[in-house]
Design an enzyme around this catalytic site. Structure first.
Site, PDB file in Angstrom:
ATOM      1  N   LYS A  93      37.819  43.118  34.047  1.00  0.00           N
ATOM      2  CA  LYS A  93      38.878  42.114  34.095  1.00  0.00           C
ATOM      3  C   LYS A  93      38.478  40.800  33.433  1.00  0.00           C
ATOM      4  CE  LYS A  93      41.789  44.148  37.527  1.00  0.00           C
ATOM      5  NZ  LYS A  93      42.566  44.024  38.786  1.00  0.00           N
ATOM      6  N   ARG A 122      37.167  50.232  42.502  1.00  0.00           N
ATOM      7  CA  ARG A 122      38.004  50.885  41.484  1.00  0.00           C
ATOM      8  C   ARG A 122      37.462  50.497  40.105  1.00  0.00           C
ATOM      9  NH1 ARG A 122      42.807  49.761  38.636  1.00  0.00           N
ATOM     10  NH2 ARG A 122      44.196  51.586  38.390  1.00  0.00           N
TER      11      ARG A 122
END
Length: 289
Positions: A236, A270
């Site tokens: 991210k 995740r």
């Protein structure tokens, strides 16, 4: 930090009931492998849009040691456009049909549409991972109550198309914890077995980089809710922001955040890169004893 972690240790959930199996947590985070059957996801968009490529990647992730395969047919990256139910079904159904009998690990369907979730569960999926916290589709709560899968309830401020337009909080950790507690209570009161619920604070979903860092620094406080914590931090923008290099490989930053989550007792991570995270966690936790 150590005192805060120890304070919440007794409240940390030790298992997660899925639709047909029990996932127990032994101190090492379980890894949820990400497969986006989309053309426009922020990191792997287009790589696995073809069904056979998605199937091959799922089998590879299982070999690499993942504990869950999370399959999504709609991008939820910032500023993304929604897709129709028919298109999402067209993307994910052929993959689940061919994986359900081959994988030993459970399949999670990453969707906010009840009809997509129903189709996936009927084909053998065991988890519904809903970024809207079961409120994006008015029929989703009734579906999960009726079918009793494992459910991941995530926090998101706004919708993917607008969530990164000036997100604001008075106290990001307290507000998100309160939101998740409310959503867990609503689902439980509706009839969903609370032991089937996992919570996700939603890193990058309607948060600034500073908001995300605050969540990482206090992630152990979410154990107070008594449900397993899932964190989706892989590749991210926060990583490039901290490293101060937009073109950097985000793998090593992802691993660093994985280790920070592990020491705080986060139960599910995740990630896109299963093998690398698996090996790093194994050595890190072995060194901690």
């Amino acid at each position: 930090m150590v005192n805060a972690i120890e304070k919440n240790e007794s409240k940390r959930a030790g298992f997660w009931k899925l639709r047909n199996r029990l996932m127990e947590f032994d101190g090492s985070p379980k890894l949820m492998g990400i497969i986006n059957v989309t053309p426009d996801s922020f990191s792997d968009g287009g790589r696995f849009l073809e069904a056979q490529r998605a199937i091959d990647q799922a089998m590879r992730m299982e070999d690499d040691g993942c504990d869950i395969i999370d399959l999504g047919g709609e991008s939820t990256r910032p500023y993304s456009e929604p897709v129709s139910v028919d298109e999402e079904l067209r993307r994910v159904v052929p993959v689940i049909e061919r994986l359900a009998g081959r994988l030993a690990v459970p399949i999670s369907i990453d969707t906010s549409k009840s009809s997509v979730a129903r189709a996936a569960l009927e084909l053998g999926a065991e988890i519904v991972n809903d970024v809207t916290g079961l409120i994006g589709d008015p029929d989703m709560l009734d579906l999960v109550v009726a079918m009793q899968p494992g459910v991941c309830i995530m926090h998101m401020q706004g919708a993917p198309k607008t969530m990164q337009v000036d997100p604001r909080y008075s106290d990001v950790v307290c507000e998100i914890r309160s939101y998740l507690q409310t959503r867990v209570e609503v689902a439980t009161n509706a009839g969903l077995d609370p032991t089937r619920i996992c919570i996700d604070p939603g890193i990058g979903f309607g948060k600034t980089h500073e908001h995300n860092l605050s969540l990482f620094r206090q992630i152990e406080t979410f154990h107070e809710l008594g449900r397993p914590i899932l964190v989706g931090h892989s590749r991210k923008g926060l990583i490039a922001h901290i490293i101060q290099d937009k073109e950097c490989s985000r793998l090593y930053g992802t691993i660093g955040l994985s280790l920070a989550c592990a020491v705080r007792g986060v139960q599910v991570l995740r990630v896109h890169d299963v093998l690398e995270n698996k090996q790093a966690l194994k050595l890190f936790l072995a060194a901690l004893g």
